[in-house]
Scaffold this motif. Structure first.
Motif, PDB file in Angstrom:
ATOM      1  N   THR A   1      38.813  32.717  36.271  1.00 14.61           N
ATOM      2  CA  THR A   1      40.272  32.535  36.206  1.00 14.61           C
ATOM      3  C   THR A   1      40.871  32.005  37.502  1.00 14.61           C
ATOM      4  O   THR A   1      42.009  31.553  37.513  1.00 14.61           O
ATOM      5  CB  THR A   1      40.969  33.888  35.913  1.00 14.61           C
TER       6      THR A   1
ATOM      7  N   ASP B   1      38.001  35.299  41.556  1.00 17.76           N
ATOM      8  CA  ASP B   1      37.346  35.468  40.257  1.00 17.76           C
ATOM      9  C   ASP B   1      36.937  34.087  39.741  1.00 17.76           C
ATOM     10  O   ASP B   1      37.786  33.194  39.604  1.00 17.76           O
ATOM     11  CB  ASP B   1      38.298  36.156  39.277  1.00 17.76           C
TER      12      ASP B   1
ATOM     13  N   PHE C   1      43.560  40.416  32.021  1.00 15.21           N
ATOM     14  CA  PHE C   1      42.697  41.388  32.714  1.00 15.21           C
ATOM     15  C   PHE C   1      43.105  42.809  32.350  1.00 15.21           C
ATOM     16  O   PHE C   1      44.231  43.056  31.903  1.00 15.21           O
ATOM     17  CB  PHE C   1      42.663  41.163  34.232  1.00 15.21           C
TER      18      PHE C   1
ATOM     19  N   TYR D   1      35.992  44.644  39.169  1.00 13.96           N
ATOM     20  CA  TYR D   1      36.299  44.707  40.601  1.00 13.96           C
ATOM     21  C   TYR D   1      36.842  46.074  40.953  1.00 13.96           C
ATOM     22  O   TYR D   1      37.777  46.560  40.313  1.00 13.96           O
ATOM     23  CB  TYR D   1      37.324  43.626  40.950  1.00 13.96           C
TER      24      TYR D   1
ATOM     25  N   PRO E   1      33.372  40.561  34.656  1.00 16.90           N
ATOM     26  CA  PRO E   1      33.225  41.189  35.969  1.00 16.90           C
ATOM     27  C   PRO E   1      34.165  42.378  36.150  1.00 16.90           C
ATOM     28  O   PRO E   1      35.246  42.414  35.552  1.00 16.90           O
ATOM     29  CB  PRO E   1      33.575  40.077  36.957  1.00 16.90           C
TER      30      PRO E   1
ATOM     31  N   ASP F   1      39.215  38.854  30.790  1.00 18.30           N
ATOM     32  CA  ASP F   1      38.458  38.005  31.709  1.00 18.30           C
ATOM     33  C   ASP F   1      37.822  38.827  32.832  1.00 18.30           C
ATOM     34  O   ASP F   1      36.763  38.475  33.325  1.00 18.30           O
ATOM     35  CB  ASP F   1      39.378  36.926  32.288  1.00 18.30           C
ATOM     36  N   PHE F   2      38.503  39.886  33.228  1.00 19.83           N
ATOM     37  CA  PHE F   2      37.905  40.800  34.207  1.00 19.83           C
ATOM     38  C   PHE F   2      38.611  42.151  34.138  1.00 19.83           C
ATOM     39  O   PHE F   2      39.654  42.299  33.491  1.00 19.83           O
ATOM     40  CB  PHE F   2      37.936  40.225  35.637  1.00 19.83           C
TER      41      PHE F   2
END
Ligand SMILES: [Mn+2]
Length: 418
Positions: A126, A123, A3, A77, A75, A40-41
């Motif tokens: 993950t 998430d 991330f 956050y 995504p 992944d984010f």
């Protein structure tokens, strides 16, 4: 799994057109890098924008980029920072959340026993569990943290990340920011990663029960002092974290912004003339082409006015050699000769008059209206005018020109900036 952690991007902070471009480019480069590295984010704990509702230009490029990240299936956050915070969800953050480009993390519930519970957001890809609290206006944060139900957060199993926006007193940071820091013990223990925002320099420290407390810092600048830090070699970028069931590595990814030159002059125990000379010499030594040039003068002159330190010729010179931006800081410059003498009086009115009477003799202007009795009267009128408060419902961009125009009118000057 991977991330990215960005913070304090302060989109919309820059006023100078060239720097606005850099601000946009740096932001885009950061997110391009996230896409290229297939994170992944992405976490952004606050001050993504400099104000809650930035101008349309800023919203436009931000939306365009966030759409790309969204289309890449990554995504984002976020929690509010102190700058893009809105108590009634009137922030561009909320627009971005509404269209689904970002997700606000804070899911808080106030309990009957006066505590606040936070829910985790999981998430999808993950399984990382994310909780966080927004930054609020100064002082309010602490109240929330003191009520926070930490036990339930600590009891949760799995890979956990906590997002927060604010200073931590346990961390050794440059304390240039506001003094409003809270102890680490107010945060829930035992998370795998603490994603911080608010401090503008990269910082990664681990503590007993609190591993990986990290601030990526601003990727470019959110305060004027940040540009000066950049000029002094401060690295800027974001943080990339590799993880499985725990954090495997924390890597700072440097993102280039622009080139700088800094000219610093110590004015202590010198005359303006020698400062001017040093400025000319130092300006000759640098190559300002397409660079941000920062000129910093501080100290106390032995004689003369601070206005005798003349930047205009230097400015012209640097402009003619294609400097991109010239930032001059004379805030720390004073003069012995013009130090203000205190004066006594029976009331505020009398004290003001006496201070002006005591000190006006130091001035050597060509304009008689600035001297003697006339000068004292004018000074008092000006002081009164500059002390006018903001009217109810008056915006800052209405207040400032109103006060400025009234002050200039008192001086019999037209506003040259209009
Ligand atoms: Mn910030």
């Amino acid at each position: 799994m991977l991330f990215a952690h960005l913070s304090d991007i302060h989109l919309g902070f820059q006023k100078h057109e060239s720097l606005q471009k850099v601000e946009q480019q740096v932001f885009e480069k950061c997110l391009d890098e996230c896409i290229a590295r297939k994170v992944d984010f992405i976490l952004i704990p606050g001050d993504l924008f400099h104000v809650n509702i930035p101008e349309m230009r800023v919203q436009k490029f931000a939306f365009a980029k966030f759409r790309q990240v969204h289309d890449a299936g990554i995504p984002i956050y976020v929690v509010y920072g102190s700058h893009d915070f809105s108590p009634v969800s009137n922030s561009v953050i909320d627009l971005l959340a509404e269209v689904g480009y970002i997700t606000k993390v804070t899911k808080a519930t106030s309990n009957e026993n006066n505590t606040i519970s936070l829910d985790f957001l999981v998430d999808g890809k993950t399984g990382a569990k994310i909780a966080g609290l927004s930054g609020l206006k100064v002082g309010k944060d602490r109240e929330w943290y003191e009520k926070l139900d930490r036990d339930s957060l600590e009891a949760e199993s799995g890979f956990k990340i906590f997002l927060f926006h604010g200073g931590i007193s346990d961390m050794k940071t440059d304390s240039g920011m506001d003094g409003d820091q809270m102890p680490l013990s107010l945060l829930p223990k035992g998370f795998s990663y603490y994603a911080g925002g608010h401090m503008h320099k990269f910082n990664h420290q681990s503590f007993d029960g609190y591993p990986n407390v990290v601030y990526p810092g601003t990727p470019f600048a959110g305060y004027h002092a940040d540009l000066e830090d950049n000029a002094n070699g401060q690295k800027r970028g974001f943080v990339l974290v590799e993880f499985e069931d725990t954090v495997k590595s924390v890597e700072f990814v440097e993102i280039e912004n622009i080139s700088y030159e800094i000219i610093e002059v110590d004015a202590n125990n010198r005359k303006a003339e020698s400062i001017n000379q040093e400025l000319v010499e130092k300006t000759k030594e640098i190559d300002p082409t397409e660079k941000v040039v920062i000129i910093k003068i501080k100290g106390e002159l032995t004689s003369g006015k601070t206005a005798d330190v003349d930047i205009s010729a230097i400015r012209d010179e640097l402009n003619s050699r294609n400097a991109m931006v010239i930032n001059v800081s004379k805030n720390g410059l004073t003069s012995k000769e013009y130090s203000i003498t205190e004066a006594k009086g029976a009331n505020k009115e009398e004290i003001e008059t006496n201070v002006f009477s005591e000190n006006i003799g130091q001035l050597r202007f060509e304009y008689p209206e600035l001297l003697n009795e006339e000068g004292i009267k004018l000074a008092k009128k000006l002081l009164h005018e500059l002390g006018q408060p903001v009217l109810v419902n008056e915006k800052k961009n209405e207040y400032i020109p109103r006060i400025r125009d009234n002050a200039l009118a008192l001086l019999g000057l037209d506003d040259a900036s209009q």
